[in-house]
Motif scaffolding. Structure first.
Motif, PDB file in Angstrom:
ATOM      1  N   THR A  91      -3.226  -2.528  -4.965  1.00 27.37           N
ATOM      2  CA  THR A  91      -3.593  -0.661  -5.799  1.00 27.37           C
ATOM      3  C   THR A  91      -3.155  -0.108  -4.965  1.00 27.37           C
ATOM      4  N   LEU A 104      -6.059   6.013  -9.702  1.00 25.99           N
ATOM      5  CA  LEU A 104      -5.531   4.471  -9.013  1.00 25.99           C
ATOM      6  C   LEU A 104      -3.896   4.177 -10.048  1.00 25.99           C
ATOM      7  N   TRP A 105      -3.192   3.061  -9.784  1.00 23.74           N
ATOM      8  CA  TRP A 105      -2.281   2.885 -10.274  1.00 23.74           C
ATOM      9  C   TRP A 105      -1.957   1.036  -9.830  1.00 23.74           C
ATOM     10  N   ARG A 106      -2.564   0.091 -10.354  1.00 26.46           N
ATOM     11  CA  ARG A 106      -3.301  -1.592 -10.148  1.00 26.46           C
ATOM     12  C   ARG A 106      -1.645  -1.572 -10.579  1.00 26.46           C
TER      13      ARG A 106
END
Length: 373
Positions: free
Chosen positions: A125, A138-140
């Protein structure tokens, strides 16, 4: 899909304490260069001022030749620290390196503050920024629904800086054996990130970037074939590919670049390859734009309410989210590099440091540092 929150905001660290940590990271970089060129000198302390940092040098023998050698290395030291220059000075019998401190842009969100507020993100992430209530966005990357991101907007809105922050937030907590970075710039926009242990590839021209895209398609084919032939084999490190000025690369490389990007976007997640691209002209990418499941648009600097690094998400079936991206300084990168170097075993660090092809500064335990407000 987009993770918001999950970790409550934590108190910011004091500016003085943060400056001291940065001072030690810079000192490690300077001593690594001195060791690499076999200069018989070390840092014996430092003075952290409001505009400059002074690193006191202890010279064994204090010969004129040593001083001349250090003076000749000042351009390389400045580049390693991400500064325009540094200079060697002598005052009252004390020899020191004077390094300027670089102020961030006005109203910028500092990467150190973003990291402190976000805490340690989950595995695989990266941190996009902070939303209005102070929680991290957040960017998973492991989520197939948002495995790639396209950043677009007017010139000067902070697209390249957002790519830098994504890569650094990932490298801060994910080991290089799990995540690698490929930095496809057309100038030197990713130069500071190139020294990270996670960096697998780095380009500073359009031609080199196109060559790396072709190489990545070969890597994609190799991984897919290996996975098909040995489904139980231990997974290879995932790769985050940063592509700056994607439209200009597509215009120069033509079909070669478009086919390479299309393959990486379509099959990359199955092989552990993810793309984060930036462009000021998304229309020039044509059919490639919808292949990015997550798109982020930057606020134009000409807007009345513009703030540095203001963005908004655009994802299919997801309500837009406004957030602020962080400004990354070369010192933030130096801190991450120093953190990973200090996690290595001491014996291993000494063995690698003896090799002429490596720069692995050891921890300096006897350094004395003073801070002036």
């Amino acid at each position: 899909m987009l993770l918001r929150g999950g970790v409550p905001p934590v108190a910011r660290s004091k500016a003085t304490a943060r400056g001291m940590v940065e001072l030690h990271a810079d000192a490690d970089q300077i001593e690594a260069i001195l060791r690499h060129y076999q200069v018989d000198a070390r840092i014996d302390g430092g003075l952290l001022g409001p505009n400059v940092i002074r690193f006191h040098l202890r010279l064994n023998g204090r010969s004129e030749a040593t001083l001349a050698c250090i003076d000749a290395l000042t351009p390389e030291i400045a580049r390693a620290l991400g500064r325009p220059s540094c200079r060697l000075r002598t005052r009252d019998g004390v020899v020191f390196l004077e390094v300027p401190r670089l102020p961030p842009p006005a109203n910028a969100l500092l990467f150190g503050d973003l990291s402190a507020r976000a805490g340690e993100p989950p595995a695989d992430t990266a941190i996009l920024g902070l939303i209005g209530d102070g929680r991290p966005l957040l960017w998973r990357l492991s989520n197939p629904a948002i495995s790639h991101v396209l950043v677009y907007g007017a010139q000067g809105c902070g697209k390249t800086t957002l790519l830098q922050a994504l890569a650094l937030s990932l490298a801060q907590v994910q080991p290089a054996r799990r995540w690698r970075l490929v930095l496809l710039g057309t100038r030197d926009e990713f130069a500071s990130l190139a020294a990270l242990p996670h960096t697998w590839g780095h380009s500073t021209s359009r031609e080199a970037a196109i060559g790396w895209l072709v190489r990545l398609t070969t890597e994609l084919e190799r991984r897919l074939a290996e996975r098909q032939g040995h489904p139980t084999i231990e997974p290879l490190p995932r790769v985050l590919v940063l592509v700056d000025e994607a439209a200009s690369l597509a215009a120069l490389g033509g079909v070669t670049v478009r086919v390479a990007l299309a393959r990486l976007l379509a099959q990359g997640p199955d092989a552990g390859l993810h793309v984060a691209a930036a462009t000021a002209e998304p229309d020039a990418l044509g059919h490639l734009v919808p292949a990015f499941p997550l798109r982020v648009v930057g606020q134009s600097p000409s807007s009345v309410d513009w703030k540095c690094g203001q963005f908004s998400t655009v994802a299919d079936g997801v309500e837009p989210v406004r957030f602020r991206a962080a400004w990354v300084s070369p010192r933030d990168v130096a801190l991450t590099i120093a953190r990973w170097q200090r996690r290595r075993p001491r014996v291993a660090a000494r063995e690698v440091a003896e090799s002429e092809s490596q720069l692995v500064p050891e921890m300096i335990l006897s350094r004395r540092v003073r801070c002036r407000a």
